[in-house]
Design an enzyme around this catalytic site. Structure first.
Site, PDB file in Angstrom:
ATOM      1  CG  ASP A 342      -0.299  -0.397   2.512  1.00  0.00           C
ATOM      2  OD1 ASP A 342       0.824  -0.953   2.519  1.00  0.00           O
ATOM      3  OD2 ASP A 342      -0.921  -0.136   3.555  1.00  0.00           O
ATOM      4  CD  GLU A 526       8.009   1.317   6.033  1.00  0.00           C
ATOM      5  OE1 GLU A 526       6.900   0.766   6.091  1.00  0.00           O
ATOM      6  OE2 GLU A 526       8.148   2.547   5.915  1.00  0.00           O
TER       7      GLU A 526
END
Length: 579
Positions: A342, A526
């Site tokens: 996403d 991340e």
């Protein structure tokens, strides 16, 4: 049915309520669908139905509990990150807070902010203090330093929430768990498998076992693993890696662990396959799609069709600007969140813009690969438990899925697995790193694996590892970003087919990029820019996050597999991919 009606009370979206009512009213099935039945000699005399057990009541999310107050706070953008208020801890009962809100009527942003501060406790990021010694830009032994840093992070990222604060969105869990870091201050589904890779290398098998038991608890309690351990995530799941986590507990003989967790593995499978019985060709129900030839494949879905609690403002603004049917747009956005990607061009009808997102019309190669892996895990667990009928059934289910994937998702001409648009009945003409999933679960044959390797080397391999897609859209699941899970699945998938030089090249280039960023700022983040290597990634709804669970896990695992490459500092010194 009355209990199901009570569960539906206050749910965010009619779709979720109807889905729960359908599940509650479904009767045990007499047998598996005809095209999935085991051979006669292995067919069970009393087949176990793939039905969902009764699940716990779905708690009301912040959007439902706080109604107009929630909408006002999110719309006013009081917090830079919409997730902040969704994770806030109410200091009083919701009814009391809403009564005070109506009385105070805080109209201005300043008054609204003051009201929120008086009635809610704001969450902090799951940040991790950086050891000044390890954060030095230049260290004498960077490999040892980063290894020590990762090992020291596990305790800092570990949480225990046997009891969640009352009225908060957090879900309780019976055992300790590791969070990703930053804004991700709860346990996440697919992140955790990659985190566990590192826990094993760090000698923290205890934490890995705790987390597997937590996931089993979620399946037993709610009937599935939610996206993360917040009540606003309960309407969806994430890529089904639970079987892979279970396999890590007994790496030499995963079937031992599969047998131990068979009830949960089968319940999760039932969740993904709910609605398969009697599904007409060319139609879909929740996560199951019946193909034109009657084969069953799966898609991502969400049982709610409202703005996400954690991105309310972003979703409502997107709906307004897109001009699309809002509930369908919200469903497609939520389904993309279930995918873990996403957002990115995989889900965009035009391949460019979020407003064209059509996730629910797509049969994704990653999800169907993982369900093939789950089917084989159940088969192996049943074999260990000496349940021959179950072995026959799931052998047949896996074979049926592989056949369907080869028919609909394999592009032999280009040597790549593609997503498939089941509504348009055509493959999505774009490539992504999801093409490596069939190698990761050993679903490809040798010729397919070799072809995928050539495609990956030609179209996805960059200076810092595997790029998510070749397209630049400004979304985080597109170029120039590379993500830790995709590096690991590429490496392991290629190794399983003895395509060793390319696997090592990917690992080497990725580790160098991670080391460079760590050398500059002492952080593990991340995602990374793998085109201009040595930079953190960017794009998407929120800033790049520090911590970071799956980066720590994948880096620790790759450093163990390729210790010599972990010490290199220039991608040009990595093994040539065709060597």
């Amino acid at each position: 049915m009355s209990s199901a009606l009570s569960i539906c009370r206050g749910l965010a979206g009619v779709g979720l309520c109807l889905a729960l009512l359908q599940a509650a009213s479904s009767q045990p099935q007499a047998q598996s669908p005809a095209h999935l039945q085991a051979p006669p000699e292995l067919r069970p005399q009393h087949p176990r139905p793939l039905t969902q057990p009764a699940a716990a009541a779905i708690p009301d999310t912040p959007q439902i509990l706080f109604k107009g107050l929630f909408i006002a706070v999110q719309s006013a953008q009081l917090f830079a990150d919409s997730k902040t208020f969704a994770d806030a801890i109410p200091q009083f009962a919701p009814e009391e807070i809403l009564a005070h809100y109506r009385e105070a009527n805080p109209v201005s942003p300043e008054a609204l902010k003051s009201f929120v501060a008086a009635n809610f406790s704001m969450p902090g990021d799951a940040t991790t203090p950086v050891d000044a010694t390890l954060a030095a830009a230049k260290v004498s032994n960077e490999r040892a330093a980063i290894t020590h840093h990762i090992d020291s992070l596990w305790d800092q990222l570990t949480r225990s929430t046997k009891t969640a604060p009352r009225y908060s969105s957090l879900l309780s869990l019976p055992e300790p768990y590791v969070v990703p870091g930053g804004r991700f201050r709860e346990m996440y589904y697919w992140d955790s498998y990659f985190t566990m890779l590192g826990l094993a290398e760090s000698g923290r098998q205890d934490l890995a076992e705790h987390m597997v038991r937590d996931f089993a608890y979620l399946i037993d309690t709610y009937g599935h693993v939610p996206n993360g351990t917040r009540n606003y995530y309960l309407s969806r799941s994430q890529p089904p890696f639970f079987y892979a986590m279970v396999g890590l507990l007994d790496p030499k003989d995963p079937a031992v662990s599969y047998a131990r967790y068979l009830p949960e593995l089968r319940r999760e499978y039932a969740f993904w396959m709910q609605g398969e019985e009697g599904l007409k060709r060319g139609t879909a129900h929740r996560r199951v799609v019946a193909m034109p030839d009657g084969a069953l494949l799966n898609r991502y879905w969400d049982d709610a069709d409202t703005p996400r609690d954690e991105a309310y403002r972003e979703d409502t603004e997107l709906a307004r600007s897109s001009g699309r049917n809002a509930p369908q747009l919200y469903r497609d956005v939520r389904a993309a969140a279930e995918s873990g990607w996403d957002f990115g061009s995989r889900w965009f009808a035009d391949g460019k813009t979020l407003a064209t997102i059509n996730t629910t019309e797509i049969i994704p190669i990653d999800l169907n690969s993982l369900l093939f892996g789950l089917e084989n895990a159940i088969k192996d667990g049943c074999a260990h438990a000496k349940d021959a009928p179950c072995v026959g059934e799931f052998t047949h289910r896996a074979a049926s899925r592989r056949k369907a994937v080869n028919r609909y998702l394999w592009d032999a001409a280009d040597g790549v697995y593609r997503d498939y648009g089941w509504v348009k009945r055509a493959q999505v003409p774009r490539i992504s790193a999801a093409t490596v999933y069939p190698l990761f679960v050993a679903m490809a044959d040798k010729a397919q694996a070799a072809a995928v390797a050539r495609t990956v080397s030609r179209d996805l391999l960059k200076a810092g590892g595997i790029v998510t897609t070749p397209l630049v859209t400004g979304q985080q699941w597109d170029a120039p970003n590379g993500w830790p899970p995709l590096q690991w699945m590429s490496v392991l998938g290629l190794r399983q087919y003895a395509i060793l030089p390319l696997a090592e090249t990917i690992a080497c280039r990725w580790m160098i990029g991670v080391n460079r960023v760590y050398g500059e700022n002492g952080k593990l983040v991340e995602k990374y820019d793998v085109v201009a290597t040595g930079r953190p990634g960017g794009g998407g709804e929120y800033p790049n996050q520090d911590g970071f669970g799956w980066t720590n896990g994948v880096m620790r695992k790759l450093m163990s597999l390729y210790p010599k490459d972990a010490a290199l500092s220039d991608p040009k010194t990595c093994l040539a991919p065709a060597a």
